[in-house]
Design a protein around this motif. Sequence first.
Motif, short mmCIF file in Angstrom:
data_model
loop_
_atom_site.label_atom_id
_atom_site.label_comp_id
_atom_site.label_asym_id
_atom_site.label_seq_id
_atom_site.Cartn_x
_atom_site.Cartn_y
_atom_site.Cartn_z
N ALA A 1 0.74 -1.31 0.04
CA ALA A 1 -0.07 0.16 -0.08
C ALA A 1 1.00 1.28 0.10
O ALA A 1 1.79 1.28 0.93
CB ALA A 1 -0.89 0.02 1.17
N ARG A 2 0.47 2.12 -0.82
CA ARG A 2 1.60 3.48 -1.06
C ARG A 2 0.52 4.51 -0.56
O ARG A 2 1.04 5.73 -0.10
CB ARG A 2 2.09 3.49 -2.65
CG ARG A 2 2.91 4.70 -2.77
CD ARG A 2 3.45 4.58 -4.02
NE ARG A 2 4.35 5.99 -4.25
CZ ARG A 2 5.65 6.11 -3.88
NH1 ARG A 2 6.28 5.11 -3.19
NH2 ARG A 2 6.33 7.19 -4.07
N ALA B 1 -5.59 9.95 0.19
CA ALA B 1 -4.53 10.75 -0.33
C ALA B 1 -4.85 10.73 -1.82
O ALA B 1 -4.53 11.86 -2.44
CB ALA B 1 -3.23 10.22 -0.11
N ARG B 2 -5.17 9.67 -2.48
CA ARG B 2 -5.43 9.69 -3.89
C ARG B 2 -7.00 10.76 -4.22
O ARG B 2 -6.76 11.43 -5.13
CB ARG B 2 -6.09 8.45 -4.20
CG ARG B 2 -4.76 7.36 -4.32
CD ARG B 2 -5.31 6.02 -4.72
NE ARG B 2 -5.67 5.22 -3.61
CZ ARG B 2 -6.63 4.21 -3.68
NH1 ARG B 2 -7.12 3.96 -4.83
NH2 ARG B 2 -7.08 3.79 -2.77
N LYS C 1 8.84 6.20 -14.28
CA LYS C 1 8.08 6.41 -13.20
C LYS C 1 6.40 5.97 -13.24
O LYS C 1 5.49 6.38 -12.37
CB LYS C 1 8.08 8.05 -13.37
CG LYS C 1 9.19 8.56 -13.25
CD LYS C 1 9.93 8.23 -11.87
CE LYS C 1 11.18 9.21 -11.69
NZ LYS C 1 11.98 8.91 -10.55
N LEU C 2 6.13 5.27 -14.28
CA LEU C 2 4.50 4.85 -14.34
C LEU C 2 4.18 4.00 -13.30
O LEU C 2 3.03 4.23 -12.93
CB LEU C 2 4.50 4.08 -15.76
CG LEU C 2 4.36 4.94 -16.97
CD1 LEU C 2 4.21 4.05 -18.32
CD2 LEU C 2 3.11 5.85 -16.76
N PHE C 3 5.06 3.25 -12.45
CA PHE C 3 4.49 2.73 -11.46
C PHE C 3 4.08 3.50 -10.22
O PHE C 3 3.10 3.11 -9.41
CB PHE C 3 5.55 1.57 -11.03
CG PHE C 3 6.67 2.19 -9.96
CD1 PHE C 3 6.75 2.08 -8.88
CD2 PHE C 3 7.89 2.87 -10.48
CE1 PHE C 3 7.48 2.51 -7.82
CE2 PHE C 3 9.04 3.65 -9.93
CZ PHE C 3 8.82 3.21 -8.57
N ILE C 4 4.88 4.68 -10.09
CA ILE C 4 4.45 5.46 -9.03
C ILE C 4 3.04 6.33 -9.54
O ILE C 4 2.10 6.56 -8.70
CB ILE C 4 5.38 6.64 -9.05
CG1 ILE C 4 6.77 6.24 -8.37
CG2 ILE C 4 4.99 7.71 -7.89
CD1 ILE C 4 7.78 7.09 -8.09
N THR C 5 3.00 6.70 -10.74
CA THR C 5 1.53 7.31 -11.39
C THR C 5 0.34 6.02 -11.05
O THR C 5 -0.65 6.47 -10.51
CB THR C 5 1.81 7.55 -12.77
OG1 THR C 5 2.83 8.41 -13.01
CG2 THR C 5 0.66 8.07 -13.23
N LYS C 6 0.67 4.96 -11.44
CA LYS C 6 -0.34 3.86 -11.11
C LYS C 6 -1.01 3.95 -9.84
O LYS C 6 -1.87 3.51 -9.52
CB LYS C 6 0.00 2.59 -11.95
CG LYS C 6 0.07 2.64 -13.35
CD LYS C 6 0.58 1.09 -13.91
CE LYS C 6 0.88 1.04 -15.28
NZ LYS C 6 1.34 -0.16 -15.73
N GLY D 1 -3.47 2.67 -5.60
CA GLY D 1 -3.11 2.82 -4.18
C GLY D 1 -1.89 1.94 -3.77
O GLY D 1 -1.44 1.99 -2.59
N SER D 2 -1.53 1.14 -4.68
CA SER D 2 -0.28 0.46 -4.36
C SER D 2 0.67 -0.02 -5.49
O SER D 2 0.32 0.34 -6.43
CB SER D 2 -0.73 -0.94 -3.68
OG SER D 2 -1.52 -1.78 -4.78
N ILE D 3 1.93 -0.65 -5.03
CA ILE D 3 2.88 -1.04 -6.08
C ILE D 3 3.19 -2.58 -5.73
O ILE D 3 2.65 -3.05 -4.79
CB ILE D 3 4.23 -0.27 -5.89
CG1 ILE D 3 4.52 -0.37 -4.42
CG2 ILE D 3 3.81 1.27 -6.29
CD1 ILE D 3 6.21 0.50 -4.25
N THR D 4 3.85 -3.33 -6.42
CA THR D 4 4.05 -4.68 -6.37
C THR D 4 5.17 -4.91 -5.38
O THR D 4 6.16 -3.96 -5.03
CB THR D 4 4.52 -5.24 -7.65
OG1 THR D 4 5.79 -4.64 -8.07
CG2 THR D 4 3.35 -4.97 -8.70
#
Length: 292
Positions: free
Chosen positions: A72-73, A78-79, A247-252, A257-260
């Motif tokens: 969870a990021r 926040a989003r 940087k797309l993983f941050i945008t996604k 709401g999360s990263i892998t």
Amino acid sequence: MGLIQWATSPWGREVPIHIAFGLLWVSAIGGLLFLIVHAIYVGYWAKSAQAHSGQGVGTSATVSARVPERVARHSFGARLFHWVMSAAMFVLLFTAFLPKLGVNFAWVTYHWIAGVVLTISVVYHVFHATFWLDFWSIWPDKVDIEDASRRLRRGLGQAAPAPRKFAKYPLENKLYHLAILFAGLAAIGTGVLMMSRVRTPFFTRDPYLFGFSDMTWGWMYVLHGLAGVGLVALIMAHVYFALRPEKLFITKSMIFGSITREQYLEHHDPSRWPVGEQTPEAGRPKSKEVPA
């Protein structure tokens, strides 16, 4: 070209009334040149990420095993703030500058409504970040500065210790946050005061409400305009970096709401941004498990 527009007050004094419109083009062209130069630099001269990161700074199997499959990021709150703020910001810029380009519409109403939405969203964000999130995670710290120095020296071919991986936010995100903070607060602060000169359902229009002199009002309009043109370049840079492949993983994560787990381990230092069952750093609230 003058940077400020001046006019003569009823008492015969020269007072500022706004910034020169040409500053909009300076900001837009400057922002575009930055994007072009950065893209060329990354494409032809920049070293790989491995050349700037600590090859020897690995992540143990024990720590990796504690990281969940999805990290969870960004929380839903926040989003939601981010996208509401983004929409308000674009409306503000379009309603501020399109009339200058000859597009005529009732821009004042849309402008102050977007300003109210932006102000409310920022107030919400301040309380949300202060009491529910890790407030300090977005501010540069000593490690960020040390690692920036290391990356610069290694980029110039000099001997330097390997930089560490980032905490939750890379240094460039933190510096951008500072820039948008100052520009945004300048625009909001002056805009709230200027609302007294606009007809709204909230209160009766009263240009003399605060007792400011023409000179004070003039410089307020200048500051508001400078913040506006500054935001043009800042938003251009933000959109550019958000769309860059690396940087797309941050945008996604700002959408989903999360990263892998793999993205987390590749880009982030678990000791600086602990997740899962890891023990938070000393002095850091356990709310790190609830992302900013």
